[in-house]
Design a protein around this motif. Sequence first.
Motif, PDB file in Angstrom:
ATOM      1  N   THR A   1      -6.541   9.897  -1.280  1.00  0.00           N
ATOM      2  CA  THR A   1      -6.689  10.027  -2.733  1.00  0.00           C
ATOM      3  C   THR A   1      -7.811  10.994  -3.113  1.00  0.00           C
ATOM      4  O   THR A   1      -8.138  11.117  -4.294  1.00  0.00           O
ATOM      5  N   GLN A   2      -8.415  11.632  -2.103  1.00  0.00           N
ATOM      6  CA  GLN A   2      -9.467  12.628  -2.312  1.00  0.00           C
ATOM      7  C   GLN A   2     -10.631  12.049  -3.120  1.00  0.00           C
ATOM      8  O   GLN A   2     -11.132  12.657  -4.067  1.00  0.00           O
TER       9      GLN A   2
ATOM     10  N   SER B   1       3.369   6.088  -5.527  1.00  0.00           N
ATOM     11  CA  SER B   1       3.334   6.235  -6.981  1.00  0.00           C
ATOM     12  C   SER B   1       2.169   7.095  -7.449  1.00  0.00           C
ATOM     13  O   SER B   1       2.074   7.438  -8.628  1.00  0.00           O
ATOM     14  N   GLY B   2       1.268   7.411  -6.521  1.00  0.00           N
ATOM     15  CA  GLY B   2       0.108   8.230  -6.875  1.00  0.00           C
ATOM     16  C   GLY B   2      -1.013   7.460  -7.525  1.00  0.00           C
ATOM     17  O   GLY B   2      -1.965   8.062  -8.023  1.00  0.00           O
TER      18      GLY B   2
ATOM     19  N   LEU C   1       0.822  -1.208   0.000  1.00  0.00           N
ATOM     20  CA  LEU C   1       0.000   0.000   0.000  1.00  0.00           C
ATOM     21  C   LEU C   1       0.856   1.258   0.000  1.00  0.00           C
ATOM     22  O   LEU C   1       0.550   2.235  -0.683  1.00  0.00           O
ATOM     23  N   GLY C   2       1.945   1.226   0.780  1.00  0.00           N
ATOM     24  CA  GLY C   2       2.831   2.386   0.812  1.00  0.00           C
ATOM     25  C   GLY C   2       3.423   2.691  -0.552  1.00  0.00           C
ATOM     26  O   GLY C   2       3.479   3.843  -0.990  1.00  0.00           O
TER      27      GLY C   2
ATOM     28  N   ARG D   1     -11.119   4.073   4.787  1.00  0.00           N
ATOM     29  CA  ARG D   1     -11.487   5.489   4.936  1.00  0.00           C
ATOM     30  C   ARG D   1     -10.274   6.393   4.685  1.00  0.00           C
ATOM     31  O   ARG D   1     -10.374   7.414   4.005  1.00  0.00           O
ATOM     32  N   LEU D   2      -9.143   6.020   5.245  1.00  0.00           N
ATOM     33  CA  LEU D   2      -7.943   6.838   5.098  1.00  0.00           C
ATOM     34  C   LEU D   2      -7.446   6.838   3.657  1.00  0.00           C
ATOM     35  O   LEU D   2      -6.919   7.848   3.175  1.00  0.00           O
ATOM     36  N   LEU D   3      -7.615   5.729   2.952  1.00  0.00           N
ATOM     37  CA  LEU D   3      -7.240   5.683   1.539  1.00  0.00           C
ATOM     38  C   LEU D   3      -8.107   6.636   0.716  1.00  0.00           C
ATOM     39  O   LEU D   3      -7.621   7.305  -0.201  1.00  0.00           O
TER      40      LEU D   3
END
Length: 436
Positions: free
Chosen positions: A78-79, A51-52, A45-46, A72-74
């Motif tokens: 990533t907005q 890499s965006g 995940l990191g 939720r944090l992901l």
Amino acid sequence: MADLFDTNATDAPKPGPRPLADRLRPRALSEVIGQAKAIGPDGPLGAMLASGQLASLVLWGPPGVGKTTIARLLADHTQQEFVQISAIFSGVPELRKVFDAAKLRRQTGRGTLLFVDEIHRFNRAQQDSFLPHMEDGTITLVGATTENPSFELNAALMSRAQVIVLERLTLADLELMAQRAEQELGRALPLDGPAREALLDMADGDGRAGLNLIEQVMGWQVKGKLDRTALSQRLMRRAAQYDKSGDAHYNLISALHKSVRGSDPDAALYWLARMIEGGEDPRYLARRMVRMAVEDIGLADPQAQAVCLDAWNTYERLGSPEGDLALAQAVIYLALAPKSNAGYVAWKGAQKLAKQTGSEPPPKHILNAPTGLMKEQGYGAGYAYDHDAEDGFSGQNYFPDGVPRPVLYQPPERGFERDLGKRLAWFAKLRAKRGG
């Protein structure tokens, strides 16, 4: 007097108390406890976030390790709009509404991270419904499951999503969580050292359960610090996580089988106890133990199979808990018995040879000839009756004509098969001597 409809009135309802687990929910991925392998800089995940690019994911792990929080944090990172559904309560109509809303959101330039809890509970058709929306970018799917995705999710979905394995929390992880809880509440747990460790152990690797236990203990009105005995009187240990039809079932029976195969009676007893305490049907365990006897011990100790069958029969007569002891004693016997898979290997070799040779008939000299026509065809001609031969062994060929004699059964130098190996060698010597 304040207007009842005035939203600024001083007597407007206040939000209710929030559970401790919700108050301590991490606000950044760096605050997530116990999952550094997955979300750290070198984790999958990191690397993905660095890499965006966030691909669709399946978060696989036991309860209470942060699957919902990470999703939720992901979405925040990533907005994307975070949308959560549960496979237990959602069907095709609910999915259609989610997809339609995601399409409208996409037209405004905003993505949708769809979090599906218990995704393994969706059937094949429902899982397939995600595919076109994942492919065209309408949604980024993040599924959560406590079951092995390899068994529970279809191949098409698995090929489009990366599986991220989350691990159960260690005692050190739970201790860090307890320290955060104490900071949030402004006071220490009213427990001495051993009792504190016992409390964290009760969580059984489940962070949510651990925080619920901590919140419960913090609500007690006690003087001083409770010891382990006092804690156990007020709290009961959580039942171990075990699903008789799920991943835990297969993991634990594999552990039991391999412990027996590895001749470790202590480990075998431990896994047997774990399964029985988890509610496994002892009859299933008895059947698997018979399998262990024939597959991993075989003729190295012919008595092992009888011991398992006797234990099974004893359990049927006594039931639990008395009958459990018979199964435990059989497990000890199996673990300490000499091991051999020679019979298993020989049988697999025989099956392979049978498929290769097709319908090859037996050699005519070992066929019966009850009619004159069959005698004319050579049935039974030249058959040597072994009881009349020297040493009771004729050395004749019993394989089809033209099939080279294979060596299928090769007993090891262990247990009773050591004696069987000597017999085989003796027969081979006689066969060579008599030209069989």
